[in-house]
Design an enzyme around this catalytic site. Structure first.
Site, PDB file in Angstrom:
ATOM      1  N   GLU A 116     -37.339 -25.924  61.502  1.00 10.29           N
ATOM      2  CA  GLU A 116     -37.315 -26.258  62.851  1.00 10.29           C
ATOM      3  C   GLU A 116     -36.424 -27.671  63.207  1.00 10.29           C
ATOM      4  OE1 GLU A 116     -41.241 -24.336  64.814  1.00 10.29           O
ATOM      5  OE2 GLU A 116     -41.905 -25.828  63.084  1.00 10.29           O
ATOM      6  N   GLU A 136     -45.336 -20.359  58.347  1.00  9.29           N
ATOM      7  CA  GLU A 136     -46.777 -20.720  58.947  1.00  9.29           C
ATOM      8  C   GLU A 136     -47.859 -19.674  59.149  1.00  9.29           C
ATOM      9  OE1 GLU A 136     -43.735 -23.738  60.677  1.00  9.29           O
ATOM     10  OE2 GLU A 136     -43.753 -21.761  60.114  1.00  9.29           O
TER      11      GLU A 136
END
Length: 262
Positions: A116, A136
């Site tokens: 990210e 995640e």
């Protein structure tokens, strides 16, 4: 902008001409993001932005990887709120306003929040052996720091969904084919190649670069505002779930998670 001094910060800064080199500096923790790194990265980027003699920044990681994402041992800490949703959002960086370009120089891995951070940069150079992914879901979390929305904006829908929902990792060849990388180098060459790219940009007129960046960011932000709002709506519900506690705990304890769906 002067180099920071001892005690050694979580982000190191140095300059080469008009290029600022920022180094995530938690190598023994795979540059995982905690409060110190968040505050230091935010401050370093702001200092870079404020220095008119600097035109481009290169962001790299110390040690064996670029960044392994959020420090999962830090998830339950009350200060994690600043890491996730403070100024600039995750790591103090992924939504921090900027006028100047930042290039990621990736080696080892850019996983979870590390990817990210890379996606929040304006360009990325990676070594051939680098690995990427948003794992995640494997630890009961969600890539709400811009990862999902930026992949959805940049990739075909089917491919974005595959990468987000499986959490699988992928290599530099695939990342380049998907358009996530500007250049791929042989191992050991990411920083040098990122510096060549940065110097090529820095040789141009500063006001032209900043004007172009403003236009590019305006086009991106036209759709990002709603996506951030959706992210902020979903994330708090997930972070208070039993599974969000179980996933990081299982990771730290090196065992398979026991999901409850609650």
């Amino acid at each position: 902008m002067s180099d920071q001094t001892s005690p050694e910060p979580a982000v190191l800064t140095r300059r080469e001409g008009a290029v600022c080199i920022l180094t995530l500096n938690r190598p023994t923790q795979r540059n995982s993001v905690n409060l110190d790194l968040t505050r230091d990265l935010r401050a370093a980027v702001k200092a870079f932005e404020a220095d008119d003699s600097l035109q481009v920044a290169v962001l790299q990681g110390a040690g064996k990887v670029f960044c392994a994402g959020m420090d999962l041992k830090f998830i339950g800490d009350p200060a994690s709120k600043e890491v996730i949703s403070g100024e600039g959002r995750f790591a103090g960086f992924v939504d921090l306003p900027r006028r100047k370009p930042v290039i990621a120089a990736v080696h080892g891995a850019a996983l979870a929040g590390g990817l990210e951070i890379m996606l929040a940069c304006d360009m990325a150079v990676a070594e051939r052996s680098a690995r990427f992914g948003l794992p995640e879901p494997k630890v009961g979390l969600v890539a709400a720091a811009g990862g999902i929305m930026r992949l959805a904006a940049r990739l075909p829908a089917a491919k974005a969904r595959e990468l987000v929902l499986t959490g699988r990792s992928f290599d530099a060849e695939e990342a380049e084919r998907l358009g996530l990388l500007t250049r791929v180098t042989e191992d050991g060459g990411a920083l040098a190649e990122a510096m060549r790219l940065a110097e090529e940009i820095a040789a141009n007129a500063p006001l032209s670069i900043r004007a172009a960046m403003e236009i590019l960011r305006a086009a991106e932000r036209a759709s990002e505002a709603d996506r951030w709002a959706d992210s902020e709506r979903v994330l708090p519900q997930l972070l208070t779930s039993d599974d969000a506690r179980e996933g990081p705990l299982a990771f730290v304890e090196k065992r398979a998670p026991r999901w409850s769906g609650r």
